[in-house]
Write a protein that holds these residues in place. Sequence first.
Motif, PDB file in Angstrom:
ATOM      1  N   ASN A   1       0.813  -1.220   0.000  1.00 58.72           N
ATOM      2  CA  ASN A   1       0.000   0.000   0.000  1.00 58.72           C
ATOM      3  C   ASN A   1       0.848   1.271   0.000  1.00 58.72           C
ATOM      4  N   ASP A   2       1.982   1.237   0.708  1.00 60.74           N
ATOM      5  CA  ASP A   2       2.846   2.419   0.793  1.00 60.74           C
ATOM      6  C   ASP A   2       3.861   2.467  -0.338  1.00 60.74           C
ATOM      7  N   LYS A   3       3.695   1.540  -1.286  1.00 65.61           N
ATOM      8  CA  LYS A   3       4.509   1.525  -2.501  1.00 65.61           C
ATOM      9  C   LYS A   3       6.010   1.432  -2.211  1.00 65.61           C
ATOM     10  N   LYS A   4       6.354   0.435  -1.402  1.00 63.43           N
ATOM     11  CA  LYS A   4       7.762   0.218  -1.065  1.00 63.43           C
ATOM     12  C   LYS A   4       8.457  -0.607  -2.138  1.00 63.43           C
ATOM     13  N   THR A   5       9.775  -0.564  -2.110  1.00 58.06           N
ATOM     14  CA  THR A   5      10.594  -1.306  -3.044  1.00 58.06           C
ATOM     15  C   THR A   5      11.446  -2.294  -2.263  1.00 58.06           C
ATOM     16  N   GLY A   6      11.512  -3.537  -2.750  1.00 58.26           N
ATOM     17  CA  GLY A   6      12.353  -4.522  -2.093  1.00 58.26           C
ATOM     18  C   GLY A   6      12.019  -5.939  -2.503  1.00 58.26           C
ATOM     19  N   PHE A   7      12.835  -6.860  -2.009  1.00 60.63           N
ATOM     20  CA  PHE A   7      12.655  -8.283  -2.249  1.00 60.63           C
ATOM     21  C   PHE A   7      11.876  -8.883  -1.088  1.00 60.63           C
ATOM     22  N   LEU A   8      10.956  -9.793  -1.402  1.00 62.78           N
ATOM     23  CA  LEU A   8      10.105 -10.417  -0.384  1.00 62.78           C
ATOM     24  C   LEU A   8       9.977 -11.904  -0.634  1.00 62.78           C
ATOM     25  N   TYR A   9      10.261 -12.700   0.400  1.00 60.21           N
ATOM     26  CA  TYR A   9      10.018 -14.145   0.339  1.00 60.21           C
ATOM     27  C   TYR A   9       8.759 -14.429   1.135  1.00 60.21           C
ATOM     28  N   VAL A  10       7.825 -15.179   0.554  1.00 61.74           N
ATOM     29  CA  VAL A  10       6.591 -15.556   1.236  1.00 61.74           C
ATOM     30  C   VAL A  10       6.692 -17.028   1.618  1.00 61.74           C
ATOM     31  N   GLU A  11       6.747 -17.262   2.920  1.00 58.58           N
ATOM     32  CA  GLU A  11       6.809 -18.633   3.419  1.00 58.58           C
ATOM     33  C   GLU A  11       5.474 -19.321   3.201  1.00 58.58           C
TER      34      GLU A  11
END
Length: 147
Positions: free
Chosen positions: A46-56
Motif C-alpha cells: 500500500n505504501d509503494k515500497k521497493t524490495g525483495f520479499l520471500y513468502v513462506e
Amino acid sequence: MNLKKVFSGCLALLLVLVVSACGANGVNGNGKVTELDLEEVKAFTNDKKTGFLYVESWLDSDKEEDQMNLKEIEDVAKAEKIDFYVFDANKLPESEFTENNVNKKILKQYSKTFGFYKDGELKGEFDFDDEQDLKTFVKEMKSNYLE
C-alpha cells in the motif's frame, strides 16, 4: 575554537548522511532479513515500497523447504549486497486463500516464491520449483529496476 570543531564535525556528519541517503533505495544492504507481520506486509504494498520479499508457505509440511529456500536467499543476498523481507503466509486471513478476485488479495505473490516489488508493485517472482538461478533473478531485478 571548540565551537568551530563542533560545527565542522556536524557539517561532516551531515555530508555523510546526505551522500549515503542518495544511494539508498530500500534494497541495498548486506543480506539482512526483516520479518514482516500482516500489517507490515499490507503497508509494504500500500505504501509503494521497493524490495525483495520471500513468502513462506502456509503449510506446516513445507517449513523445511522454506528453511532451505531462505538459506539460498541469504547466501545470494550477501553476495549481491541486498536486504530482503520475509512474510509467513500463515498470518494471512482465510479469505486470502479462498478469494477468487486477485485484486482484493493482500499479496499477488505465491507462497514459496521470492518476489521483487518496485513502488509496491510486483515486478518479478522467482519460483524455487522452476529450474532457474536465484542469483541471475536478483541481478536482473536490480539492473532492470534499481540501476
